[in-house]
Design a protein around this motif. Structure first.
Motif, short mmCIF file in Angstrom:
data_model
loop_
_atom_site.label_atom_id
_atom_site.label_comp_id
_atom_site.label_asym_id
_atom_site.label_seq_id
_atom_site.Cartn_x
_atom_site.Cartn_y
_atom_site.Cartn_z
N UNK A 255 12.64 34.75 52.53
CA UNK A 255 11.76 33.39 52.59
C UNK A 255 12.72 32.12 52.25
N UNK A 256 13.89 32.38 51.99
CA UNK A 256 15.04 31.36 51.99
C UNK A 256 15.63 30.96 50.76
N UNK A 257 15.13 31.85 49.59
CA UNK A 257 15.74 31.75 48.48
C UNK A 257 17.09 32.53 48.37
N UNK A 258 17.92 32.44 47.32
CA UNK A 258 19.09 33.12 47.23
C UNK A 258 19.62 33.33 45.75
N UNK A 259 20.48 34.29 45.44
CA UNK A 259 20.73 34.47 44.17
C UNK A 259 22.27 34.68 44.18
N UNK A 260 22.92 34.51 43.14
CA UNK A 260 24.50 34.66 42.99
C UNK A 260 24.60 35.69 41.89
N UNK A 261 25.54 36.50 41.80
CA UNK A 261 25.65 37.49 40.65
C UNK A 261 27.53 37.55 40.54
N UNK A 262 27.67 36.99 39.42
CA UNK A 262 29.08 36.82 39.23
C UNK A 262 29.98 37.87 38.09
N UNK A 263 31.14 38.14 38.11
CA UNK A 263 31.83 38.89 37.01
C UNK A 263 31.43 38.03 35.74
N UNK B 19 36.32 38.62 29.25
CA UNK B 19 36.51 37.54 29.94
C UNK B 19 37.89 36.67 29.55
N UNK B 20 38.62 36.56 30.73
CA UNK B 20 39.84 35.95 30.42
C UNK B 20 39.77 34.47 30.13
N UNK B 21 40.42 33.94 29.12
CA UNK B 21 40.35 32.72 28.76
C UNK B 21 41.09 31.75 29.47
N UNK C 227 35.75 27.50 48.75
CA UNK C 227 37.01 26.67 49.03
C UNK C 227 37.39 26.16 47.48
N UNK C 228 36.79 26.01 46.46
CA UNK C 228 37.10 25.44 45.11
C UNK C 228 36.70 26.30 44.26
N UNK C 229 37.71 26.20 42.94
CA UNK C 229 37.49 26.99 41.82
C UNK C 229 36.04 27.04 41.41
N UNK C 230 35.55 25.82 41.33
CA UNK C 230 34.18 25.35 40.93
C UNK C 230 33.16 26.32 41.69
N UNK C 231 33.33 26.65 42.85
CA UNK C 231 32.29 27.29 43.54
C UNK C 231 31.92 28.83 42.97
N UNK C 232 32.95 29.32 42.21
CA UNK C 232 32.86 30.59 41.76
C UNK C 232 32.02 30.43 40.43
N UNK C 233 30.87 31.13 40.32
CA UNK C 233 30.33 31.42 39.02
C UNK C 233 30.85 32.49 38.34
N UNK C 234 31.27 33.57 38.90
CA UNK C 234 32.08 34.63 38.26
C UNK C 234 33.31 34.02 37.39
N UNK D 119 46.59 42.58 35.35
CA UNK D 119 45.63 42.94 36.32
C UNK D 119 44.36 42.16 35.89
N UNK D 120 43.52 41.88 36.96
CA UNK D 120 42.22 41.20 36.54
C UNK D 120 41.52 40.88 37.98
N UNK D 121 40.13 40.50 37.96
CA UNK D 121 39.43 40.34 38.97
C UNK D 121 38.58 39.48 38.84
N UNK D 122 38.12 38.71 39.71
CA UNK D 122 36.70 38.01 39.92
C UNK D 122 36.08 38.25 41.11
N UNK D 123 34.80 38.12 40.88
CA UNK D 123 33.73 38.55 42.29
C UNK D 123 32.50 37.93 41.93
#
Length: 857
Positions: free
Chosen positions: A238-246, A292-294, A99-106, A226-230
């Protein structure tokens, strides 16, 4: 959207249809929980509405705050007229996106050759389109995985070589520097323990239209390169999670698409394909590090409506040869989408594919500025082995495809049209005993489909822009045929985003190019910001859409008032494409001003803003008075030059005194009978509504069957397979896929079939089923889906017998009005209650939900 994934509304609207066992609802209760197990145990840990009185079949979430990634299950039960509660519905699930830009680590990334700090439309010009790949490693197989992804231009995402979605041409049109539509995908089945690769193909799309020296451009300019974010999120057992961003570990390479221009075409070289580029184990050491786009970049915002998809495949019906030997393929109908080419030719064979919707006298595809734009073509260079190719980053409007350089032995199976549109569910059908009328409905529907992309465009080749007059003037035409509840809410967000600081709503949204004068500022285009929320409320019963957009509506009407002169709005485009040139532009602009003010009376009243409603009532009265003084000729009794459009607008605003209305209707009817319809696209919906409500159906029916110019039948008999831009479109040229003249389809449903809402009804609570019988029409079968379920009508007459079958959805009641046949005896269901006939004198009955049959004879 029954089980939506990745929505962006933390207060989502819920809606439901009643089971047949509950024909009428008197109360409801919605429960929402974080898990299906919680609801099974009776624990609504997120929201329990409690038992609510009323027959509303929609509610807006009002429970514990929902955050990004939240998933929830919900259910509903209803109370019937006897006070008994139904069983709980089956569970439905929804899940929020980020919902928010800050939710993206990519981070936003791109190929370094395709990015510059400043907005430069020449960035990447002449360079192959980029591929992006990021490799990640998973410790074990996850129990849940989500890929959130967004891109500027056009992107395609894959995991381990498999596409994450069947959507095409993502993302939707938006004001790209401000907002980019993001999508979320369940990729649990695509990821695996160990190495995984996320692949993203990028193209410029309409976000980055660079100058093109050798092909057609409607405009050029860059909103965003052209650009992308993922963001890949995996959850383990067991309940853990991992995030991988661009990030800067991603690599970039040049792909096999040499260039793509949103308007001009796409070039592809199969010899440049990189096998396995988006799969684990591929050597990418020679690739370029992604940049990485400034800066913060645009905000990725979760999409809230269906994406574009391929909805139909149309194999070429014929392969003909033009007089100069050029092979031309015909897929049978004008449509919008992708040309699919399937060939097996020697490597290095050069082919040029020229799409179009007309042929010249020599059998070649016609392209010109007024038709498709010119030149538009795609080029393909074959590689080793069989090739199946389609444009990845753009689309065309076409029926014919000229393939230059193709050997003689290649047959018609080499070309297929992949029809693309927004994946809104079809809900309408309409068929009569008259083939010409069926064909008119078909070509209108084909044109709606051809322009129902992420915005409603006006043609799928020359323009590809979201001109706004059709969005509201033809709302009923679109909504009778498709479920557009979510789609139109998203359109409104895009339109509101285009509103300027001074309140102006431009004629196109998003405003990728700024036009001048009426092509930027006309109340019959910009008035969409007021009309569409009211239309959505009327059609689907969703009050929230009025609440959400009310400030924007107020600002727009204030803007119009600031530009008005003593109650008149003296500017605009007039009655666009009308054959009658006598209609004054200020008259048409003032009608649009009045229409906005009149709608605001109803909107303010619905929201309980009584002071605002009174203010708008006074404004509307002032406009009507100014209209009458400016455009009425007391000597002749005519309005604004006396043409059809001017007099229709005068009737609509209420400038015609009641004793004079029939005389004005007579003049308009006689003119239509004599000359056909001469109004343009602004007055056309008004004509069918005014004459239809006045019972002048014989006049409209004669026009519907007219095969000379001007007329819909003229288009059909001259070979149109989609509605064209002008009455004489098939012989005049212009676009062959343009739905602005499609207003008659609403009259087909509302009057020939008789499917409509009663006056004052909202969300199809109260139906008015009143089919019209005209000479030469013996049967009509039609169906649509209102907010409460399917409404169906089928009628047939045979000699002196008339039979009508109607289906009323649960939660609705219907007044059925039979034709007024003298001395005919009516046979009606026992449950039907007679009601006093209206002004038309038609015998009428009230029936509840169910399927009922009526007969006259």
């Amino acid at each position: 959207m029954t089980v939506p994934l990745g929505i962006g509304d933390p207060r989502p609207p819920f809606g439901w249809r009643l089971p047949e066992s509950v024909p009428a609802q008197t109360g409801w209760q919605v429960q929402v929980a974080g898990s299906a197990e919680a609801l099974a145990d009776g624990r609504a840990d997120l929201w329990d509405s409690g038992e609510v009185d009323g027959d509303d079949q929609h509610a807006r979430y009002a429970g514990a705050p929902l955050d990004s990634r939240a998933g929830a299950h919900w259910r509903v039960r209803v109370r019937d007229a006897d006070g008994s509660w139904s069983a709980w519905s089956a569970l439905a699930r929804f899940e929020l996106g980020l919902l928010r830009p800050g939710d993206w680590t990519g981070r936003w990334i791109s190929h370094p050759a395709w990015y510059a700090d400043d907005v430069d439309p020449r960035v990447g010009e002449g360079l192959p389109l980029p591929l992006l790949a990021g490799e990640i490693s998973l410790a074990e197989r996850p129990v849940r995985a989500r890929l959130h992804v967004a891109g500027a231009g056009v992107y395609y995402a894959s995991i381990n070589g498999t596409p994450v979605s069947d959507a095409v041409l993502e993302p939707a049109y938006t004001d790209f520097p401000r907002r980019v539509a993001a999508a979320s995908h369940d990729v649990t089945a695509l990821v695996r323990p160990g190495a995984n690769v996320i692949g993203i193909e990028l193209g410029p799309g309409i976000a980055h239209v660079y100058p093109h020296q050798d092909r057609y451009m409607k405009f050029y300019g860059s909103k965003l390169s052209p650009r992308a974010i993922a963001e890949l999120e995996v959850h383990y057992a067991e309940g853990s999670s991992v995030r991988f961003g661009t990030d800067d570990s991603w690599r970039a390479a040049a792909g096999a698409t040499l260039r793509s221009h949103w308007f001009g075409g796409e070039d592809y070289d199969a010899r440049r394909e990189l096998p396995g580029w988006n799969e684990p184990g591929t050597d990418r050491s020679g690739w370029t590090p992604a940049v990485i786009i400034s800066g913060d970049g645009p905000a990725p915002v979760a999409r809230t409506c269906p994406p574009l998809r391929v909805v139909e495949r149309l194999p070429a019906l014929t392969r003909t040869v033009a007089t100069d030997g050029t092979p031309v393929f015909d897929v049978g109908v004008v449509q919008a989408g992708l040309v699919e080419l399937s060939v097996d030719l020697p490597a290095g064979t050069h082919l040029r594919l020229v799409p179009g919707d007309q042929l010249d006298d020599f059998g070649r595809v016609v392209q010109s500025k007024p038709t498709t734009g010119s030149p538009i073509f795609n080029t393909v260079i074959t590689g080793d082995g069989p090739l199946r190719w389609q444009p990845r980053f753009r689309y065309d409007g076409f029926r014919y495809v000229e393939v230059q350089g193709l050997p003689d032995h290649v047959g018609p199976d080499a070309v297929t049209a992949l029809v693309v549109r927004a994946d809104n569910e079809p809900v309408g059908t309409f068929e009569t005993s008259v083939p010409l009328i069926n064909s008119i409905h078909t070509i209108i529907d084909r044109a709606v489909q051809g322009n129902m992309y992420s915005v409603l465009t006006d043609c799928p080749h020359r323009e590809k822009l979201g001109w706004l007059e059709q969005v509201h003037l033809l709302f009923d035409v679109v909504a009778y045929n498709y479920d557009v509840a979510a789609y139109y809410r998203e359109l409104l967000a895009t339109i509101a985003e285009a509103q300027t600081e001074d309140g102006l709503v431009p004629d196109i949204a998003p405003e990728y190019v700024v036009f001048a004068d009426g092509f930027r500022d006309d109340p019959n285009w910009g008035g969409v910001i007021i009309s569409v929320p009211w239309q959505l409320y009327r059609w689907y019963g969703d009050l929230a859409v009025l609440q959400d957009h009310y400030p924007a509506m107020v600002r727009y009407l204030d803007y119009l008032t600031g530009r008005s002169e003593d109650g008149l709005l003296p500017y605009g485009l007039g009655d666009w494409i009308g054959l009658d040139k006598t209609t004054p532009v200020p008259l048409v602009g003032t009608w649009g001003y009045w229409r906005a003010a009149d709608a605001m009376i109803n909107i303010a009243t619905a929201l309980g803003r009584t002071d605002d409603a009174e203010r708008y009532r006074a404004l509307a009265a002032k406009i009507v008075d100014a209209f009458r003084r400016a455009f009425h000729d007391p000597g002749t009794g005519r309005y604004g030059g006396g043409g059809q459009a001017a007099e229709l607008f005068a009737l609509d605003v209420g400038a015609v005194p009641e004793p004079d209305r029939e005389a004005v209707l007579d003049r308009i009817s006689a003119s239509v009978d004599e000359a056909g319809i001469t109004v343009g696209e602004i007055a056309l919906p008004v004509l069918f509504r005014i004459l239809g409500d006045a019972g002048r159906h014989d006049v409209l029916w004669r026009f519907a069957n007219r095969t000379e110019h001007p007329g819909y039948g003229y288009q059909v008999v001259h070979g149109a397979t989609a509605l064209t831009e002008a009455w004489d479109g098939p012989t005049r040229g212009l676009s062959q896929n343009h739905f602005m003249l499609g207003a008659i389809d609403s009259w087909f449903y509302r009057h020939l079939a008789g499917i409509g809402q009663a006056a004052g009804s909202l969300g199809w609570r109260e139906l008015d089923l009143a089919p019209v019988v005209v000479d030469g029409l013996d049967a009509v079968t039609a169906r649509t889906r209102g907010a409460r379920g399917d409404v169906a009508v089928a009628w047939r007459r045979d000699g002196e017998t008339f039979r009508l079958d109607v289906t009323v959805p649960a939660g609705s009641v219907a007044t059925v009005r039979l034709p007024a046949w003298p001395d005919a005896k009516a046979v009606v269901p026992e449950i039907a209650e007679p009601v006093t006939p209206g002004a038309d004198g038609r015998p009428s009955w009230l029936v509840p939900a169910g399927t009922w049959s009526f007969e006259l004879g």
